[in-house]
Design a protein around this motif. Structure first.
Motif, short mmCIF file in Angstrom:
data_model
loop_
_atom_site.label_atom_id
_atom_site.label_comp_id
_atom_site.label_asym_id
_atom_site.label_seq_id
_atom_site.Cartn_x
_atom_site.Cartn_y
_atom_site.Cartn_z
N PRO A 199 0.82 -1.21 0.00
CA PRO A 199 0.00 0.00 0.00
C PRO A 199 0.86 1.27 0.00
N GLU A 200 0.25 2.33 -0.44
CA GLU A 200 0.91 3.64 -0.52
C GLU A 200 1.66 3.95 0.77
N GLY A 201 2.93 4.33 0.63
CA GLY A 201 3.67 4.78 1.81
C GLY A 201 4.29 3.65 2.63
N ILE A 202 4.11 2.40 2.20
CA ILE A 202 4.71 1.28 2.93
C ILE A 202 5.90 0.78 2.13
N ALA A 203 7.05 0.72 2.78
CA ALA A 203 8.25 0.24 2.11
C ALA A 203 8.61 -1.15 2.64
N VAL A 204 9.01 -2.04 1.75
CA VAL A 204 9.46 -3.36 2.21
C VAL A 204 10.96 -3.47 1.98
N PRO A 205 11.64 -4.29 2.79
CA PRO A 205 13.10 -4.41 2.64
C PRO A 205 13.49 -4.85 1.23
N GLU A 206 14.63 -4.38 0.76
CA GLU A 206 15.19 -4.71 -0.55
C GLU A 206 15.22 -6.24 -0.73
N GLY A 207 14.79 -6.71 -1.88
CA GLY A 207 14.87 -8.14 -2.18
C GLY A 207 13.75 -8.96 -1.56
N THR A 208 12.76 -8.32 -0.95
CA THR A 208 11.62 -9.07 -0.43
C THR A 208 10.34 -8.58 -1.10
#
Lengths: 293, 418
Positions: free
Chosen positions: A198-207
């Motif tokens: 969702p907008e504004g949610i970042a997930v760790p690189e490579g996941t």
């Protein structure tokens, strides 16, 4: 006095439940808020698994052989590239409706390591029905190395090794509805649950974001399968939804190959015990009718 | 098992021959056929029979499982799966054994609650009660070690956490922990000794059960009125009356058992135990088996230090104390009246105690945070308060209801004939 104490007690219990309800209440409606809340309290998955109507659920549940065959196809063509299934032997595939000959032919597609021979050398040979599915990687380290540091789990027991806590009071109702399909429901939900965060949610690189994943907001495995990837020859829809159902059912079979035998034996045991109990009840009643007790 | 009023009559020559050499048939006859039981026993008195059946089920399935199980860190998990997949009816044996442990505990909790309600622990049955607590302790040890054997994630981490409790004791703690583990961490020596002890403990339980039944047959059973047997009209012969009631109780119990074994065999287990043990990967929540949860909740309720006792040692002391206190129950209860039927206040506090124990069980499965901790602390307070404050004081202040003069009178009164 006694009434007063009892009502005080009831009030105390009610207050206790109210406070825990507040503790576990999900804030807001939107997915973004749910993601943030899960991160804050460290409680995953973000969303409860979806429910699928499995043919093997309930007291008379049976595997759908066609579905298991399709699931096997999905496993061998997609999952097997990364996931081992060490505990499953080719010979058990006869349960899926294949003949002995077909199983032999199927096993012959694989090469397994054997040995040492008389020269002390390890060698590879064509697999036979008594062999187990060979693993895609020689060891866990190699599997982790090839997969961004996270070794893909073995799939033999996956359908029994996953399950999301049902919570009160659902877990009590489950005793009467015989709900035991938490594993396949979870696998189905995960496979169909990949989406953009969702907008504004970042997930760790490579996941990859997936609100159904059991221990975080995202997982190392990218969406493994999509529409049209595997060809079905029985006319079933070649969709992500169908693939996910079929592989989940197949993994349930892999984890619990004796499910049908268990449930049909259970039916006979239940009939016996019910009749036996009724007879005991009548005998007991007649014996005790002779005396005051 | 006392033969002073034996009614056994050897009927054949062989029985007479045996009776004058080893009167084992006489003992069986006197204990399970002519043995007098109070005529007013209800179904709460059938849990003992269920427990006997479950002990036999566990030993029989366990002995066969042990023929296929391999107690090695590399082989244990796979050997259990081999039982599930390749051994004839292996799935049935293992599911009966795993769920049998749970049903053993269900029956023992009902049995203990029955004892608490009807005051079965009071003189002259103190030893009978204490032997029961010993059996319960042995069951807990056997259950814990059995759960380690499949060598799944919960097996491994449960063993790590529970043996870790012992390290809380000052000076000797670390030594005890290493002695239990056979090393510095849960590993092959731990698994080997747990398997050995898991095989040994049921036979110790069986031995103490014999003493428990012996003590029972010396004092005789209590009954819902709590009034001792006074005349022959108060009793019935064990067979057919108690035998039939026990058989019916056991049969209903077996229906519930079969429901779990055949239809939801993994309901009472944890999914993580289908993941092989991994010393490098700690599960998100380490939860013990359901039957330990109330005690686990009390362990975690102690989040504060008391003088020189830090919270870890305090929690361990509270957890062990919650069982140890049961040994002193016969002397903590000061009431002259045995049965809760005639003790209105005790009855109320008893049911609150049961509700509290269930609540503690629920809290034991919840994370130790926020409101859960406060609730666990209140629950722990009531658990101990029930034994050390309520029980001694109630006996002094409570006015019991009128107690019938005899069991016969109570029975006739109930049936409207007195």
């Amino acid at each position: 006095m006694k009434k007063l104490l009892a009502s005080l007690l009831l009030a105390g219990v009610a207050a206790g439940f109210a406070s825990t309800a507040a503790l576990s209440q999900e804030h807001g409606e939107g997915l973004a808020e749910k993601v943030e809340h899960a991160a804050k309290v460290g409680h995953y998955p973000i969303l409860k698994p979806k429910h699928v109507d499995w043919s093997f659920a309930g007291p008379f549940g049976k595997y759908d052989k066609g579905q298991l065959q399709r699931g096997l196809k999905v496993y061998t063509e997609v999952c097997a590239a990364c996931h081992s299934m060490n505990l499953v032997a080719f010979r058990t595939l006869e349960h899926l409706g294949y003949s002995e000959e077909q199983v032999k032919t199927f096993a012959a597609n694989y090469e397994v390591e054997d040995g040492p021979n008389d020269d002390g050398e390890m060698f590879t040979r064509t697999a036979v029905p008594s062999d187990h599915f060979p693993a895609p990687f020689p060891n866990e380290q190699a599997a982790a190395y090839a997969n961004n540091g996270a070794a893909p789990p073995d799939m033999s027991l996956l359908a029994k090794a996953r399950g999301v806590e049902r919570g009160f009071p659902t877990f009590l109702f489950d005793i009467f509805t015989q709900y035991q399909e938490g594993g396949p429901d979870y696998i189905y939900s995960l496979l169909t649950g990949y989406q953009e965060p969702p907008e504004g949610i970042a997930v760790p690189e490579g996941t990859h974001f997936n609100p159904y994943f059991t221990s975080a907001a995202s997982l190392a495995m990218a969406q493994p399968i999509s529409d049209g990837q595997v060809t079905y020859d029985d006319g079933s829809p070649e969709t992500l939804d169908q693939y996910s159902k079929d592989i989940s059912a197949f993994l349930m079979y892999a984890a619990e190959p004796h499910l049908e035998e268990r449930k049909s034996t259970g039916f006979m045991v239940m009939i016996f015990l019910l009749v036996f109990t009724a007879l005991l009840y009548l005998t007991k009643k007649s014996i005790f009718s002779r005396i005051e007790h | 098992m006392s033969s002073d009023h034996s009614t056994y009559k050897p009927s054949s020559g062989l029985e007479k021959w045996l009776d004058s050499r080893l009167p084992i048939l006489r003992m069986g006859h006197d204990s399970f056929i002519s043995y007098p039981v109070p005529r007013n026993l209800n179904y709460a008195y059938t849990f003992g029979a269920m427990l006997s059946v479950m002990l036999i089920v566990q030993i029989l399935t366990g002995v066969v499982l042990a023929m296929h199980y391999v107690a090695g860190t590399g082989e244990a998990f796979v050997s259990v799966e081999k039982i599930m997949r390749d051994v004839n009816h292996g799935w049935l044996l293992r599911y009966m054994h795993a769920n049998g442990a749970s049903f053993f505990f269900i029956a023992v909790y009902l049995h203990i609650a029955r004892g608490l309600y009807y005051g079965s622990y009071k003189a002259p049955r103190e030893i009978l009660w204490i032997l029961g607590v010993v059996i319960y302790l042995l069951m807990m040890a056997a259950g814990f070690m059995g759960y380690v054997l499949p060598w799944g994630q919960m097996s491994f981490w449960g063993a790590t956490v529970i043996t870790g409790f012992f390290s809380a004791f000052p000076v000797v703690g670390e030594w005890i922990q290493q002695f239990l583990l056979g090393g510095f961490a849960v590993d092959q020596p731990t698994l080997n000794r747990f398997f050995s002890l898991h095989y040994l403990l049921p036979f110790m339980i069986a031995g103490v059960v014999v003493l428990h039944i012996w003590a029972l047959h010396v004092t005789g059973q209590t009954n819902p009125t709590g009034v001792e047997v006074k005349s022959k009209t108060d009793t019935l012969p064990f067979t057919p009356y108690a035998t039939m009631k026990d058989a019916l109780g056991v049969s209903v119990f077996l229906i519930a058992f079969a429901w779990f074994v055949f239809y939801m065999p993994n309901y009472l287990g944890h999914p993580d135990n289908y993941i092989p043990a991994n010393a490098l990967k700690t599960p998100a929540h380490i939860v013990p088996e359901w039957y330990y949860l109330p005690f686990y909740a009390m362990l975690r309720a102690i989040t504060f230090n008391v003088g020189p006792i830090d919270s870890k040692l305090g929690g361990v002391l509270v957890m062990f104390g919650s069982i140890i206190i049961l040994f002193f129950l016969p002397w903590l209860d000061t009431s002259k009246v045995r049965s809760a039927v005639y003790r209105p206040w005790y009855k109320l506090f008893f049911w609150v105690f049961i509700a509290n124990a269930v609540m503690l069980g629920w809290l034991g499965a919840k994370p130790a945070e926020g409101a859960y901790v406060v609730m666990s602390q209140l629950g722990t307070l009531y658990y101990f308060g029930f034994f050390v404050v309520i029980m001694p004081l109630l006996g002094l202040f409570e006015t019991p209801k009128r107690i019938p003069n005899s069991i016969t009178e109570a029975v006739l009164e109930k049936n409207g004939k007195a």
